[in-house]
Design an enzyme around this catalytic site. Structure first.
Site, PDB file in Angstrom:
ATOM      1  N   CYS A 112       0.839  -1.204   0.000  1.00  0.00           N
ATOM      2  CA  CYS A 112       0.000   0.000   0.000  1.00  0.00           C
ATOM      3  C   CYS A 112       0.874   1.254   0.000  1.00  0.00           C
ATOM      4  O   CYS A 112       0.670   2.170  -0.804  1.00  0.00           O
ATOM      5  CB  CYS A 112      -0.927  -0.032   1.217  1.00  0.00           C
ATOM      6  SG  CYS A 112      -2.162   1.273   1.229  1.00  0.00           S
ATOM      7  N   CYS A 113       1.881   1.280   0.889  1.00  0.00           N
ATOM      8  CA  CYS A 113       2.791   2.437   0.921  1.00  0.00           C
ATOM      9  C   CYS A 113       3.554   2.569  -0.400  1.00  0.00           C
ATOM     10  O   CYS A 113       3.837   3.673  -0.854  1.00  0.00           O
ATOM     11  CB  CYS A 113       3.792   2.302   2.073  1.00  0.00           C
ATOM     12  SG  CYS A 113       3.123   2.677   3.703  1.00  0.00           S
ATOM     13  N   CYS A 195      -1.565   8.341   7.396  1.00  0.00           N
ATOM     14  CA  CYS A 195      -2.900   7.972   6.903  1.00  0.00           C
ATOM     15  C   CYS A 195      -3.770   7.471   8.060  1.00  0.00           C
ATOM     16  O   CYS A 195      -3.270   6.844   8.998  1.00  0.00           O
ATOM     17  CB  CYS A 195      -2.776   6.857   5.880  1.00  0.00           C
ATOM     18  SG  CYS A 195      -1.759   7.250   4.452  1.00  0.00           S
ATOM     19  N   CYS A 198      -3.590   3.810   9.463  1.00  0.00           N
ATOM     20  CA  CYS A 198      -2.317   3.366  10.044  1.00  0.00           C
ATOM     21  C   CYS A 198      -1.791   4.327  11.109  1.00  0.00           C
ATOM     22  O   CYS A 198      -0.604   4.303  11.431  1.00  0.00           O
ATOM     23  CB  CYS A 198      -1.274   3.220   8.938  1.00  0.00           C
ATOM     24  SG  CYS A 198      -1.795   2.117   7.621  1.00  0.00           S
ATOM     25  N   CYS A 221       7.515   4.129   5.932  1.00  0.00           N
ATOM     26  CA  CYS A 221       6.695   3.852   4.748  1.00  0.00           C
ATOM     27  C   CYS A 221       7.547   3.555   3.519  1.00  0.00           C
ATOM     28  O   CYS A 221       7.035   3.058   2.515  1.00  0.00           O
ATOM     29  CB  CYS A 221       5.782   5.029   4.460  1.00  0.00           C
ATOM     30  SG  CYS A 221       6.670   6.573   4.235  1.00  0.00           S
TER      31      CYS A 221
HETATM   32  S1  SF4 Z   1       0.349   4.559   5.711  1.00  0.00           S
HETATM   33 FE1  SF4 Z   1      -1.207   2.920   5.590  1.00  0.00          FE
HETATM   34  S2  SF4 Z   1      -2.886   3.681   4.320  1.00  0.00           S
HETATM   35 FE2  SF4 Z   1      -1.095   5.063   4.050  1.00  0.00          FE
HETATM   36  S3  SF4 Z   1      -0.087   4.321   2.227  1.00  0.00           S
HETATM   37 FE3  SF4 Z   1       0.919   3.303   3.956  1.00  0.00          FE
HETATM   38  S4  SF4 Z   1      -0.243   1.370   4.333  1.00  0.00           S
HETATM   39 FE4  SF4 Z   1      -1.459   2.671   2.955  1.00  0.00          FE
END
Ligand code: SF4
Length: 225
Positions: A112-113, A195, A198, A221
């Site tokens: 996701c990151c 975010c 998280c 991240c």
């Molecule tokens: S902090 Fe969480 S929601 Fe944001 S990009 Fe990374 S995994 Fe995704």
């Protein structure tokens, strides 16, 4: 816009500059970077606070500022971005992921990151010579040895961390002295803000980044690795 071409620095130049700036004010690092790279320099901000923005615009009011809109920011963060952008009349570039919102954050935060932060930042920095961040050594053990000026090997760019030596007291003092706008979640115990899926607030005495990816081994991240 294509950045002006500046000669690429040698690694020993960056090391010498970083050593020289170690005990200098943060604005000295910003001045060096602005003179060295001009419009090839980008400021990447998480808009957790506006300390670095306040410092940078005093030297380089026209600098391009990048904000990574992961699509999962708190509403308060988006509101704060707007407040800060207006206050400083920023040349703000909002970069979005190339994918729609999905459920990756539920079971694969690294992936996701990678698509919501790392790839968009790489895209934002394409064609640039250097980037500047608000990274600080006191934020986490992983960041404890961060130089003020270094070479971002992965991206092939110079990386400048003007407030690397600042601790939380320095940041709080600067915000107070300059009467800077504060992120609305800061007063609710969010010491480090990313975010919403998280990030949680932290208890008094808890590490500032303990609220990021809480309950997992993840601490970064990928932007600063
Ligand atoms: S902090 Fe969480 S929601 Fe944001 S990009 Fe990374 S995994 Fe995704």
């Amino acid at each position: 816009m294509t950045a002006t071409t500046f000669p690429a620095p040698e690694l020993n130049e960056l090391a010498a500059v970083s050593a020289r700036l170690e005990h200098a004010p943060a604005t000295a690092a910003i001045e060096w970077a602005w003179e060295r790279f001009g419009d090839g320099l980008v400021l990447a901000s998480s808009f957790q606070d506006c300390v670095l923005i306040d410092l940078v615009v005093s030297v380089a009011p026209d600098i391009e500022v990048v904000f990574l809109d992961t699509q999962y920011h708190f509403a308060e963060t988006l509101w704060y971005v707007d407040q800060v952008r207006s206050r400083y009349d920023l040349d703000l570039r909002v970069i979005s992921p190339e994918v729609a919102p999905d459920d990756r954050w539920l079971d694969d935060t690294d992936a996701c990151c990678a698509i919501r932060k790392v790839e968009p930042l790489d895209r934002a920095l394409r064609g640039k010579a250097a980037w500047m961040t608000g990274l600080r050594r006191s934020e986490s053990p992983v960041r404890a040895n961060s130089p003020i000026v270094t070479f971002d090997v992965g991206r092939g760019l110079t990386k400048v961390n003007p407030i690397a030596t600042w601790d939380d007291i320095d940041v709080a003092g600067y915000i107070r002295d300059r009467d800077l706008p504060v992120h609305p979640l800061a007063a609710r115990g969010y010491a480090s803000i990313g975010c919403w899926p998280c990030t949680r607030s932290v208890a008094e005495g808890e590490d500032a980044r303990a609220g990021r990816w809480a309950g997992t081994d993840k601490t970064e991240c990928g932007l600063h690795l």
